[in-house]
Design a protein around this motif. Sequence first.
Motif, short mmCIF file in Angstrom:
data_model
loop_
_atom_site.label_atom_id
_atom_site.label_comp_id
_atom_site.label_asym_id
_atom_site.label_seq_id
_atom_site.Cartn_x
_atom_site.Cartn_y
_atom_site.Cartn_z
N VAL A 179 -12.11 7.92 -7.41
CA VAL A 179 -10.82 7.44 -6.93
C VAL A 179 -9.89 7.27 -8.13
O VAL A 179 -10.16 6.48 -9.02
CB VAL A 179 -10.98 6.10 -6.19
N GLU A 180 -8.79 8.03 -8.13
CA GLU A 180 -7.83 7.95 -9.23
C GLU A 180 -6.79 6.86 -8.98
O GLU A 180 -6.24 6.30 -9.92
CB GLU A 180 -7.14 9.30 -9.44
N SER A 181 -6.48 6.61 -7.71
CA SER A 181 -5.57 5.52 -7.39
C SER A 181 -5.92 4.97 -6.02
O SER A 181 -6.43 5.69 -5.17
CB SER A 181 -4.10 5.97 -7.42
N PHE A 182 -5.65 3.68 -5.86
CA PHE A 182 -5.94 2.98 -4.61
C PHE A 182 -4.63 2.38 -4.15
O PHE A 182 -4.10 1.47 -4.77
CB PHE A 182 -6.98 1.88 -4.84
N ALA A 183 -4.04 2.92 -3.05
CA ALA A 183 -2.76 2.43 -2.55
C ALA A 183 -2.98 1.84 -1.17
O ALA A 183 -3.13 2.56 -0.19
CB ALA A 183 -1.73 3.57 -2.49
N GLU A 184 -3.03 0.51 -1.10
CA GLU A 184 -3.31 -0.14 0.17
C GLU A 184 -2.15 0.03 1.14
O GLU A 184 -0.99 -0.20 0.80
CB GLU A 184 -3.60 -1.63 -0.04
N LYS A 185 -2.47 0.46 2.39
CA LYS A 185 -1.48 0.63 3.45
C LYS A 185 -0.31 1.48 2.99
O LYS A 185 0.86 1.08 3.04
CB LYS A 185 -1.01 -0.72 3.99
N ALA A 186 -0.65 2.70 2.54
CA ALA A 186 0.37 3.56 1.97
C ALA A 186 1.32 4.13 3.00
O ALA A 186 2.40 4.59 2.68
CB ALA A 186 -0.30 4.70 1.20
N GLY A 187 0.93 4.16 4.28
CA GLY A 187 1.80 4.65 5.33
C GLY A 187 1.88 6.16 5.41
O GLY A 187 2.81 6.72 5.97
N THR A 188 0.90 6.86 4.86
CA THR A 188 0.89 8.31 4.91
C THR A 188 -0.09 8.78 5.98
O THR A 188 -0.81 8.01 6.56
CB THR A 188 0.49 8.91 3.55
N ASN A 189 -0.10 10.07 6.21
CA ASN A 189 -0.97 10.63 7.24
C ASN A 189 -1.84 11.76 6.70
O ASN A 189 -2.16 12.70 7.40
CB ASN A 189 -0.13 11.14 8.42
N SER A 190 -2.19 11.68 5.44
CA SER A 190 -3.03 12.71 4.86
C SER A 190 -4.04 12.07 3.93
O SER A 190 -3.82 10.99 3.39
CB SER A 190 -2.19 13.73 4.09
N GLY A 191 -5.17 12.75 3.73
CA GLY A 191 -6.17 12.25 2.79
C GLY A 191 -7.09 11.23 3.40
O GLY A 191 -7.06 10.93 4.59
N LEU A 192 -7.97 10.67 2.55
CA LEU A 192 -8.93 9.66 2.98
C LEU A 192 -8.31 8.28 2.87
O LEU A 192 -7.43 8.04 2.06
CB LEU A 192 -10.18 9.74 2.11
#
Length: 265
Positions: A179-192
Amino acid sequence: MTETGTNPKVVILCGGLGTRLREETEFKPKPMVEIGRHPILWHIMKIYACQGFKDFILCLGNKGHMIKEYFYHYQVLNNDFTIVLGERNNIKIHSDLDEKNWRITLADTGDKALKGARLKRVEKYIDNDLFMMTYGDGVSDINLHDLLAFHSRHGKLATVTGINPASRFGELKIRGDQVESFAEKAGTNSGLVNGGFFVFSKEFLNYLTPDDSCDLEFGPLEKIARDGQLMVYKHKGFWACMDTLRDMDYLNKLWNTNQASWKIW
């Protein structure tokens, strides 16, 4: 198995307010909201226990006394029993419960503490070199032995289970399994996204403080991700959480129609 040859303890965060499920959490803590006849907390513990992990630490907060009462009276509420009135403590429980060997530490970690503070406050109960942790509102058919083996192989401080879909939850930017970055509740619809079901080396607790304001995702997990110490276990099977009334209805529908994929026991 850990380096000491014993099963790691399972920490479950049970202290949140559950504001998006207020129809239920106005009267009970979120982990006590039921799927079928049992609280979702029971379902989560069954996922661990059926795979051999039966030593639990529950981080209590909002309405935590209800969780204490549930487990204190668990055997009586879930068994036939014979009682002799007028004779104190003369009760015979006719037990055939699968849960009879569960060991549960119920720790009051404060009404207003954030997740990092709750975890730090139960450090005294964690006596192995690593431990597992999850939230009190998510269920999965995850193979916990595979998760532990993955953590042991990479040798980093932490493993987070990554699931897809990416929606309301923290997005993970990954390279390979790191994991290179951890963005809590990023609001995106792609990735894990962060699906809970963590494994931590005990050293991770040094990143936390017992102050109410110490969070888990915002701060500590972001920092260890930047330091290259957070890895992702990619789970492609079933995962769901109970965040809203609609989620609760969905999980109950799966349970009542024998389609509950998390029921691996």
